[in-house]
Motif scaffolding. Structure first.
Motif, short mmCIF file in Angstrom:
data_model
loop_
_atom_site.label_atom_id
_atom_site.label_comp_id
_atom_site.label_asym_id
_atom_site.label_seq_id
_atom_site.Cartn_x
_atom_site.Cartn_y
_atom_site.Cartn_z
N ILE A 1 0.82 -1.21 0.00
CA ILE A 1 0.00 0.00 0.00
C ILE A 1 0.85 1.27 0.00
N VAL A 2 1.97 1.24 0.72
CA VAL A 2 2.75 2.47 0.87
C VAL A 2 4.04 2.48 0.04
N LEU A 3 4.84 1.42 0.17
CA LEU A 3 6.18 1.47 -0.42
C LEU A 3 6.20 1.25 -1.94
N ILE A 4 5.61 0.12 -2.42
CA ILE A 4 5.68 -0.20 -3.85
C ILE A 4 5.04 0.89 -4.72
N PRO A 5 3.80 1.38 -4.39
CA PRO A 5 3.21 2.44 -5.24
C PRO A 5 4.05 3.72 -5.29
N ASN A 6 4.89 3.95 -4.26
CA ASN A 6 5.72 5.16 -4.24
C ASN A 6 7.14 4.91 -4.73
N GLY A 7 7.31 3.78 -5.43
CA GLY A 7 8.59 3.51 -6.08
C GLY A 7 9.72 3.05 -5.17
N VAL A 8 9.37 2.64 -3.96
CA VAL A 8 10.42 2.16 -3.04
C VAL A 8 10.65 0.68 -3.31
N GLU A 9 11.90 0.30 -3.42
CA GLU A 9 12.22 -1.11 -3.67
C GLU A 9 12.07 -1.90 -2.37
N VAL A 10 11.26 -2.96 -2.42
CA VAL A 10 11.06 -3.74 -1.19
C VAL A 10 11.84 -5.05 -1.26
N GLY A 11 12.28 -5.48 -0.11
CA GLY A 11 13.05 -6.72 -0.03
C GLY A 11 13.43 -6.95 1.41
N LEU A 12 14.42 -7.77 1.62
CA LEU A 12 14.85 -8.13 2.98
C LEU A 12 15.22 -6.89 3.79
N LYS A 13 15.93 -5.95 3.13
CA LYS A 13 16.41 -4.76 3.83
C LYS A 13 15.25 -3.91 4.35
N SER A 14 14.26 -3.63 3.46
CA SER A 14 13.12 -2.79 3.88
C SER A 14 12.28 -3.51 4.93
N ASN A 15 12.14 -4.85 4.80
CA ASN A 15 11.37 -5.62 5.79
C ASN A 15 12.03 -5.57 7.17
N LEU A 16 13.36 -5.62 7.18
CA LEU A 16 14.09 -5.56 8.46
C LEU A 16 13.92 -4.19 9.12
N VAL A 17 13.93 -3.14 8.31
CA VAL A 17 13.72 -1.78 8.86
C VAL A 17 12.35 -1.71 9.53
N LEU A 18 11.31 -2.23 8.83
CA LEU A 18 9.95 -2.24 9.39
C LEU A 18 9.91 -3.05 10.69
N ALA A 19 10.59 -4.20 10.68
CA ALA A 19 10.61 -5.07 11.87
C ALA A 19 11.20 -4.33 13.06
N PHE A 20 12.28 -3.60 12.85
CA PHE A 20 12.92 -2.91 13.96
C PHE A 20 12.07 -1.75 14.49
N VAL A 21 11.31 -1.10 13.61
CA VAL A 21 10.39 -0.04 14.06
C VAL A 21 9.30 -0.67 14.95
N LEU A 22 8.77 -1.81 14.51
CA LEU A 22 7.74 -2.51 15.30
C LEU A 22 8.29 -2.98 16.64
N VAL A 23 9.52 -3.47 16.63
CA VAL A 23 10.17 -3.93 17.86
C VAL A 23 10.23 -2.78 18.87
N ALA A 24 10.61 -1.61 18.40
CA ALA A 24 10.73 -0.44 19.29
C ALA A 24 9.38 -0.07 19.90
N ALA A 25 8.33 -0.01 19.04
CA ALA A 25 6.99 0.37 19.53
C ALA A 25 6.44 -0.66 20.51
N THR A 26 6.63 -1.94 20.16
CA THR A 26 6.09 -3.02 21.00
C THR A 26 6.79 -3.07 22.35
N SER A 27 8.10 -2.91 22.34
CA SER A 27 8.88 -3.01 23.58
C SER A 27 8.39 -2.01 24.62
N ILE A 28 8.10 -0.79 24.20
CA ILE A 28 7.68 0.27 25.13
C ILE A 28 6.42 -0.16 25.89
N ILE A 29 5.46 -0.75 25.16
CA ILE A 29 4.19 -1.15 25.79
C ILE A 29 4.33 -2.44 26.58
#
Length: 453
Positions: free
Chosen positions: A174-202
């Motif tokens: 919905i967000v990355l591919i339509p805006n021309g961002v290349e998705v793959g292992l690297k982008s997935n890992l970045v998303l995972a680390f953002v989620l890890v940070a948000a989840t840890s706080i709660i």
């Protein structure tokens, strides 16, 4: 690995489990003389806080217990799970999800009543509820292996792998591919680390912080999703009667089923698919919700059971039905090869071409993140039962690692893993519930006479 997990999931979801979940649920429905439907009004009064007593034992209010349980059940099961059911089984799959929800209301009433009736103390002396406690407290210490079985599989079943996987897929599509961002292992890992940070706080803040976050997020996300789907249905209102009728006709003809037969026929496979997706969506009989409801501030077990039974009604009969109709009336289930959250996104962008995807993205984000909080609580409770309350925080580290793993693995693998483990959690939960059911019936009679109902 993918094939091994698929075989394990298919094996776990054999005929014995379907009989245990659905047959057991029907038995409980008849045993309680259809109590979930007779006491619906009273259940809503309890939920609104009419009978709350701050001096009762427990940690959180009825409303917070329900929203904590709902924040784990109203999640990707309603957006991705329904889409999987329709892409494989066609409209008829929804009918069998309804059956699983109606039966699930009685199952959830019994399991969550037992969670309060037989609360046990963990190694720190804190009052706890859940299948592992009602097995040991209600059936006795000789049944402890069953409680251990539930706790081991509960720790795996509580991992947020499907939510994270589908959230990653949604952000990519919905967000990355339509805006021309290349998705793959690297982008997935970045998303995972953002989620890890948000989840840890709660999650490192414990149940109070989890239930506070859930009680604020769940009602607003259900309302937003409800409004968006109603807009889709109104925009395609001329198709609505056709597909609503098709849910019933297709449920018995299985004309649109694309999977493998079960028990020699496609109808059996369609029924199994609907029940599996229904169980994944509302978790009735699996045993996770009793862990949240067992922490409710009440000395009346029946009250908590009545509040809990509203879960499958809200979750499957309302939210899942809305998703299914949105996918059906827009026709995307026949015109695209999308699956999971991507199929639901196609339905949204079909009716709301520019902003539909982004609005769904907000819902997916809140659905997924709220589920992340609740599941961590379930997993720590299982670990506390197994190795002691002082070591339960170790689970949070396993949980956080699983977020990274889920963001980088195929959807079918994660879905089959959780499906299979849920099946193994349902065995001890349902067996103990069926054995202890007469005690609940006795408690219903005592409650009715106390309340003059």
């Amino acid at each position: 690995m993918n094939q091994i997990i698929k075989d394990f999931s298919d094996y776990a979801w054999g005929l014995p489990l379907v009989i245990l979940l659905i047959g057991g649920g029907f038995y409980l429905l008849i045993l309680s003389k259809f109590l979930p439907f007779r006491f619906l009004g009273h259940a809503i009064q309890v939920l609104r806080g009419k009978f709350d007593n701050p001096d009762d034992s427990g940690e959180i209010s009825h409303f917070k217990a329900l929203t904590t349980a709902l924040s784990s059940t109203i999640g990707m099961g309603n957006i991705a799970g329904v889409a999987v059911a329709i892409s494989v089984g066609g409209p008829g799959a929804m009918f069998w999800m309804w059956v699983s929800a109606i039966v699930g209301m009685s199952t959830k009433f019994f399991t969550c009543t037992l969670a309060v009736m037989y609360r046990g103390k963990d190694s720190a002396g804190e009052l706890q509820g859940g299948p592992m406690y009602f097995i040991t407290e209600g059936l006795g210490k000789s049944w402890k292996p069953l409680a251990i079985m539930f706790s081991i599989f509960g720790m795996i079943g509580a991992l947020p792998v499907v939510n994270v996987n589908q959230l990653t897929q949604a952000i990519n599509d919905i967000v990355l591919i339509p805006n021309g961002v290349e998705v793959g292992l690297k982008s997935n890992l970045v998303l995972a680390f953002v989620l890890v940070a948000a989840t840890s706080i709660i999650i490192l803040g414990g149940l109070k912080r989890i239930s506070n976050a859930a009680s604020k997020m769940v009602p607003s996300m259900v309302l937003l999703y409800f409004v968006l789907v109603l807009f889709i249905l109104i925009s395609n209102y001329e198709m609505l009667p056709k597909y609503f009728l098709m849910i019933f006709t297709d449920a018995f003809s299985a004309e649109n089923f694309k999977g493998e037969p079960f028990l020699g026929g496609v109808l059996g496979a369609l029924i199994l698919l609907g029940i599996r997706r229904g169980a994944f969506s509302n978790e009735a009989g699996i045993g996770t919700a009793p862990m949240a409801h067992g922490a409710a501030k009440t000395n009346e077990p029946i009250r908590e059971g009545l509040v809990a039974m509203l879960g499958p009604a809200i979750d499957t009969l309302v939210v899942c039905t809305l998703t299914a109709l949105a996918i059906l009336v827009t026709g995307v289930w026949e015109t695209t090869s999308d699956n999971g959250v991507s199929l639901t996104a196609s339905a949204f962008s079909h009716t709301m071409p520019i902003y539909g995807n982004y609005l769904l993205m907000i819902c997916v984000l809140i659905f997924s993140v709220s589920s992340l909080f609740s599941y961590s609580y379930y997993g720590t409770k299982c670990m506390a039962f197994l190795i002691g309350a002082d070591k339960k925080y170790f689970y949070n580290y396993i949980y956080i690692i699983s977020i990274v793993l889920a963001a980088t693995t195929p959807f079918s693998m994660m879905l089959n893993l959780i499906d299979g483990v849920f099946a193994l959690m349902a065995i001890p939960t349902m067996l103990a519930t069926l054995i202890l059911a007469p005690k609940v019936v006795k408690e219903i009679k005592a409650y009715k006479s106390r309340m003059n109902l």
